[in-house]
Design a protein around this motif. Structure first.
Motif, mmCIF file in Angstrom:
data_model
loop_
_atom_site.group_PDB
_atom_site.id
_atom_site.type_symbol
_atom_site.label_atom_id
_atom_site.label_comp_id
_atom_site.label_asym_id
_atom_site.label_seq_id
_atom_site.Cartn_x
_atom_site.Cartn_y
_atom_site.Cartn_z
ATOM 1 N N HIS A 265 0.808 -1.220 0.000
ATOM 2 C CA HIS A 265 0.000 0.000 0.000
ATOM 3 C C HIS A 265 0.845 1.275 0.000
ATOM 4 N N ARG A 266 2.045 1.237 0.639
ATOM 5 C CA ARG A 266 2.824 2.461 0.750
ATOM 6 C C ARG A 266 3.288 2.948 -0.613
ATOM 7 N N GLY A 267 2.856 4.149 -0.968
ATOM 8 C CA GLY A 267 3.259 4.747 -2.237
ATOM 9 C C GLY A 267 2.409 4.342 -3.425
ATOM 10 N N ARG A 268 1.362 3.534 -3.197
ATOM 11 C CA ARG A 268 0.565 3.031 -4.327
ATOM 12 C C ARG A 268 -0.105 4.169 -5.096
ATOM 13 N N LEU A 269 -0.680 5.120 -4.403
ATOM 14 C CA LEU A 269 -1.363 6.213 -5.101
ATOM 15 C C LEU A 269 -0.373 7.012 -5.948
ATOM 16 N N ASN A 270 0.820 7.189 -5.428
ATOM 17 C CA ASN A 270 1.849 7.914 -6.173
ATOM 18 C C ASN A 270 2.264 7.133 -7.418
ATOM 19 N N VAL A 271 2.400 5.826 -7.288
ATOM 20 C CA VAL A 271 2.741 4.989 -8.446
ATOM 21 C C VAL A 271 1.621 5.042 -9.481
ATOM 22 N N LEU A 272 0.379 4.966 -9.022
ATOM 23 C CA LEU A 272 -0.750 5.070 -9.951
ATOM 24 C C LEU A 272 -0.719 6.397 -10.703
ATOM 25 N N ALA A 273 -0.401 7.466 -9.992
ATOM 26 C CA ALA A 273 -0.451 8.798 -10.595
ATOM 27 C C ALA A 273 0.746 9.069 -11.495
ATOM 28 N N ASN A 274 1.935 8.720 -11.054
ATOM 29 C CA ASN A 274 3.143 9.193 -11.734
ATOM 30 C C ASN A 274 3.927 8.125 -12.480
ATOM 31 N N VAL A 275 3.560 6.873 -12.329
ATOM 32 C CA VAL A 275 4.190 5.810 -13.122
ATOM 33 C C VAL A 275 3.185 5.233 -14.110
ATOM 34 N N ILE A 276 2.053 4.771 -13.595
ATOM 35 C CA ILE A 276 1.007 4.249 -14.485
ATOM 36 C C ILE A 276 0.359 5.398 -15.254
ATOM 37 N N ARG A 277 0.341 6.563 -14.646
ATOM 38 C CA ARG A 277 -0.240 7.797 -15.214
ATOM 39 C C ARG A 277 -1.752 7.735 -15.254
ATOM 40 N N LYS A 278 -2.351 7.274 -14.162
ATOM 41 C CA LYS A 278 -3.801 7.329 -14.028
ATOM 42 C C LYS A 278 -4.217 8.788 -13.863
ATOM 43 N N ASP A 279 -5.369 9.136 -14.413
ATOM 44 C CA ASP A 279 -5.862 10.507 -14.315
ATOM 45 C C ASP A 279 -5.972 10.914 -12.847
ATOM 46 N N LEU A 280 -5.420 12.076 -12.523
ATOM 47 C CA LEU A 280 -5.396 12.507 -11.128
ATOM 48 C C LEU A 280 -6.792 12.725 -10.564
ATOM 49 N N ASP A 281 -7.726 13.202 -11.408
ATOM 50 C CA ASP A 281 -9.071 13.444 -10.871
ATOM 51 C C ASP A 281 -9.742 12.152 -10.430
ATOM 52 N N GLN A 282 -9.438 11.048 -11.105
ATOM 53 C CA GLN A 282 -10.009 9.770 -10.694
ATOM 54 C C GLN A 282 -9.409 9.288 -9.370
ATOM 55 N N ILE A 283 -8.170 9.643 -9.123
ATOM 56 C CA ILE A 283 -7.572 9.304 -7.826
ATOM 57 C C ILE A 283 -8.151 10.202 -6.740
ATOM 58 N N PHE A 284 -8.234 11.488 -7.008
ATOM 59 C CA PHE A 284 -8.700 12.426 -5.995
ATOM 60 C C PHE A 284 -10.151 12.179 -5.612
#
Length: 958
Positions: A265-284
């Motif tokens: 879990h640690r850093g997963r959101l960051n990996v989704l956002a900046n490595v996988i490049r998931k849309d930030l609004d979908q994360i937020f």
């Protein structure tokens, strides 16, 4: 004959003999030898040769051997061409122990402050080699295996030590000398030792800075907007994001176009956002408590699948981050299984197109046994993914536990040594060192197709989560962390000082990313519904509709033409290769199969052949994995035939059915349940057009894989909207074999089944298919995929009554959820006094006893073949057919186990609680079965007597 040098006289002379007093004085002879070396610096003669010559020349003629003293060894070494070699080797082997790895400067990464005595870290250590400070400026010949010389073949000792410390004792520590392949070791040495090799262009440094900005500012943004939310941020190891991107860049350049990742879990959101490049609004929008619909799991467990252009290589790349539970490391074998499946279906036999990256925490990597199980799959032919890059986010703490009490090994990564994986320890506050190590790791995987480990020695700026107070348990560490300058500040200051970027350029880059986050935050306010397809880690685009729904809700018949059954049966009972000598016992089994085919019958093993073979004919890949599955635990399967006269020559008849059939994979696994079941689960994620099966050696052995069952298989679709068609084959039956080889624990699976025991469903549309669709695990060959749990037979494998006719598999037939009674009782249901419902092996014992007592007109026996989801419609029809009979559930398992607690409330729902459902079976117990054969038989007789005693329940109360 050596010249004898008398050190006491300070002169030397040729002598014909050596006085016996000299030859017998060991210390004197050592002095002679050392003086001789001083006088002949360009001539090297070993101590053994010198000593034997001295002995031979003495008057007594004594000859022999004696080990030199430690003092002489050091003195001799200092004058030997081997001295440089020894200094180099000692740094290769133990240099990592003194590397500057901890950004906090508190702990040694290997948990040991002892400095190996053979590492020249201080002047006094020179004595180990028989040297002193004056020797530092002496020039030595470099060994031919080292690269520290660059273009030089000799160097002063001072420079040799400096270059070795730069290579092996700085911010990078390398463990690799346990690898038994010289070429691989030399490859690593070249990457680490070559002077000036760790260089970056200004463009590369700017890219690294930009990635570090995104990693750091993303966490800062979340902390500002949702200060009271758990997010398990990456603060303290922000370098992970540029590290992963570097690995992906280098791998993409080498031809990789699909990367499958697993992480905690640690850093997963960051990996989704900046490595996988998931849309930030979908994360937020996941932080919005008013979100109307969503996944069944927390945001830091979610995964996704995304195809994009890699900006560094301008090539397409597909990135998948697997969803996983809080159970650390459980996702490791799942990732490997999916990676193997993608490689298999794409024909990527060497892993040149598809690869995996696994991220770990330090405490879990050292503590979780599934890590070891997964590593041991890495070189097995049917399980290898041809090299995985492991990245350990080493926070130097596990939740609140100090590593000094959390592991016995020096490093958290020592488990990787079992497969000869090189281990690169690196100080995470040195971004360029991290990037270089990642570059080397990616090249290693490309070159050798073997696992490699990167240990990012870092820290955790906050507690286990953002709400946790770490000062309770680690006060000194967190005092230092509060003083610790952020890595982004350190690196930006460095580049500004070097003139690579200006302060203004740096601040503009920060503002640019902050603006992106703010705009996405505003956009996320409009996201009121989470779209399932946005969070799928294993999409099947051609299998479902665009909305992710089944294309139909009907189940076609699965019967086969007679000629297909005969063809499969003939292949199953023959050897398709010429000059292939099989074992006489196997020959007897094949003749038995041929006889069954001739009589249009099949037992379990032949029925399995029919099922697999017919799927292969339709182009559906079948993979069967587990312990001893090729032969079968009970020697019933024999899907792999072995030539008795030629070593390693074998034949898989199932792959010789048709010219254009799908491949059949049957593979014995390592002696692992947790790791192998996870692997097969991952394999089943890759394609819906495959049948993936895992068989336990005995049914209860699945309990060591319970985490995969509880966290992935049972709730996988509810948590992660993920379909999966994995099949579990669990041998089950109470046959007097003791507590550990009897029960597959069906009660556990039934307890996790989600159908409501108190709700009687409406029978509308195709009820059978709709009911299966609504449940969490069921059967296969449907327009969707759910896991299937089969409790397979043991003694029934050879029971003469446990056979089926070809008619049962003929065209137009399909799976029978319930098998009604076909005895005389079924002809006159009004006269039937008792209906016994049961499942499994106990049916044959009941039928035998009913016949013996001549009660075939009075008692009907009905078999439930599908326990869950419960066949409400068919059970109601049988209950109405025998309206005046007693209803009994009979099982061979103990009352608190087996099926009773699951079926009883559902039976009562069927009869609207107007008729009792009586229990017949073993009494409650703590163990699944007795280990005493006599007790086993007495228990069986007791409940058989109850089952056929028609007055057993008269006057009884529930």
């Amino acid at each position: 004959m050596p010249r004898w040098v008398d050190p006491r006289r300070g002169c030397s002379s040729e002598v014909a003999t050596v006085p016996s007093t000299v030859a017998s004085s060991s210390s004197y002879v050592e002095e002679m030898y050392f003086a001789w070396l001083e006088d002949h610096k360009n001539v090297h003669e070993s101590w053994d040769t010198f000593f034997r010559n001295i002995q031979a020349s003495s008057p007594s003629g004594e000859a022999g051997e004696r080990r030199p003293s430690a003092l002489l060894q050091g003195r001799v070494l200092s004058h030997s061409p081997d001295m440089a070699q020894k200094v180099v080797e000692d740094h290769l082997i133990r240099g990592h122990h003194v590397a500057q790895l901890d950004p906090l400067g508190i702990l040694e990464a290997d948990l040991d402050s002892f400095v190996p005595s053979d590492l020249i870290t201080t002047i006094d250590k020179l004595g180990f080699y028989g040297l002193d400070e004056s020797d530092l400026d002496r020039t030595f010949q470099l060994p031919p295996t080292t690269f520290i010389g660059g273009g030089d073949t000799t160097l002063p000792l001072r420079e040799i030590i400096r270059r070795l410390e730069t290579s092996y004792c700085g911010h990078i520590g390398v463990e690799f000398m346990f690898i038994n392949n010289v070429d691989q070791c030399q490859w690593i040495r070249q990457k680490i030792e070559t002077p000036g090799i760790m260089q970056f262009t200004n463009a590369e440094k700017r890219t690294l800075l930009a990635r570090l900005i995104r990693s750091t500012r993303f966490e800062d943004f979340l902390a500002r907007k949702w200060s009271s939310e758990k997010r398990f941020g990456l603060e303290g190891c922000e370098v992970l994001i540029p590290a992963l991107k570097t690995i992906i860049d280098k791998s993409s350049a080498a031809g990789i176009d699909s990367v499958i990742m697993g992480m905690p879990h640690r850093g997963r959101l960051n990996v989704l956002a900046n490595v996988i490049r998931k849309d930030l609004d979908q994360i937020f929008c996941q932080f919005d408590s008013k979100l109307e619909a969503g996944s069944g799991d927390v945001k830091y467990h979610l995964g996704m699948h995304h195809e994009r252009i890699n900006r560094e290589t301008d090539k397409n790349i597909t990135l998948s981050l697997m969803a996983n539970p809080s159970h650390l490391e459980a996702v490791d074998p799942v990732v490997q299984g999916k990676t193997k499946a993608e490689q298999f279906y794409r024909g990527d036999a060497q892993g040149k197109k598809v690869m995996s990256i696994l991220m770990h925490g330090d405490a879990a990597f050292a503590g979780q046994g599934v890590v070891y199980e997964t590593f041991h799959l890495s070189e097995l032919p049917s399980y290898t993914t041809h090299g995985t890059i492991h990245v350990v986010v080493n926070n130097q703490i596990g939740f609140t536990t100090d590593p000094r009490v959390a592991r016995s090994s020096p490093y958290p990564t020592d488990v990787a040594r079992v497969v000869n994986a090189p281990i690169f320890h690196v100080n995470a506050d040195d971004p360029e060192a991290v990037m270089y190590v990642c570059r080397v790791a990616a090249e290693w995987r490309t070159t050798f197709n073997k696992d490699v480990v990167i240990d990012l020695v870092s820290y955790r700026r906050f507690g286990h989560n953002e709400m946790d107070e770490p000062m309770f348990t680690q006060p000194l560490m967190y005092k230092q962390i509060r003083r610790q300058e952020h890595v982004l500040k350190k690196y930006s200051d460095k580049l500004i000082a070097e003139g690579v970027v200006t302060l203004q350029e740096f601040e503009e880059e920060v503002a640019k990313y902050d603006k992106i986050c703010e705009e996405a935050y505003t956009s996320s306010k409009d996201e009121k519904i989470l779209h399932i397809r946005d969070w799928l880690d294993s999409p099947w685009p051609d299998f479902f509709t665009e909305e992710g729904e089944p294309k139909s809700m009907s189940c076609v018949p699965t019967g086969l033409d007679e000629e297909v059954l005969h063809h499969i049966g003939q292949t199953a009972s023959s050897v398709p290769l010429d000059d292939f000598k099989i074992h006489p016992g196997v020959s007897r089994i094949l003749r038995g199969r041929a006889e069954l085919v001739k009589n249009r019958q099949m037992d379990w093993a032949l029925g399995e052949y029919m099922a697999f073979g017919s799927l292969l004919k339709e182009g559906i890949h079948v993979r069967l994995s587990g312990q001893d599955v090729e032969r079968g635990t009970f020697s019933h399967r024999h899907h792999v035939l072995h030539d008795q006269e030629v070593d390693k020559r074998f034949c898989v008849p199932m792959n010789h059915l048709w010219d254009n059939q799908a491949p059949y994979t049957v593979c014995n696994s390592s002696l692992s349940e947790y790791g192998v079941l996870g692997f097969e689960l991952g394999f089943a994620m890759a394609s819906p057009n495959a049948l993936i099966l895992w068989e336990a050696q005995f049914g209860d052995f699945h309990n060591t894989a319970q985490c995969i069952i509880d966290q992935f298989i049972s709730p996988g679709q509810a948590k992660w909207v993920r379909n999966n068609g994995i099949v579990l084959l669990l041998p089950h039956g109470m046959e007097g074999m003791g507590p550990e080889h009897s029960s597959a624990r069906p009660e556990r699976f039934l307890q996790m089944s989600k159908d409501d025991p108190d709700h009687f469903p409406e029978f509308s549309g195709d009820f059978e298919v709709q009911q299966l669709y609504d449940c969490n695990w069921i059967v296969i060959l449907l327009p969707f995929r759910k896991p299937l749990i089969i409790f397979t037979p043991k003694s029934l494998l050879r029971h003469p009554d446990a056979r089926s006719s070809f008619d049962d598999l003929a065209k137009g037939t399909k799976f029978k959820r319930l098998i009604p009674d076909e005895s005389p009782a079924s002809q006159n249901p009004a006269q039937v006094k008792r209906v016994i419902f049961c499942t499994g092996k106990v049916y044959y014992e009941l039928a035998k006893e009913r016949k013996r007592q001549e009660l075939e007109k009075d008692i009907a026996i009905i078999r439930l073949e599908q326990i869950s989801p419960f066949p409400f419609d068919l059970v109601r029809a049988e209950a109405e057919k025998y309206a005046s009979a007693e209803l009994v559930w009979c099982q061979e398992e103990h009352k608190n186990m087996g099926y009773y607690d699951y079926v009883r409330p559902r039976f009562l729902t069927v009869v609207a609680n107007k008729r009792p459902v009586w229990y017949v079976g073993r009494d409650p117990a703590a163990a699944p079965a007795t280990g005493n054969k006599s007790t086993h038989l007495n228990e069986l007789k007791r409940f058989m007597d109850t089952a056929f005693n028609l007055s057993a329940f008269q006057g009884a109360s529930l």
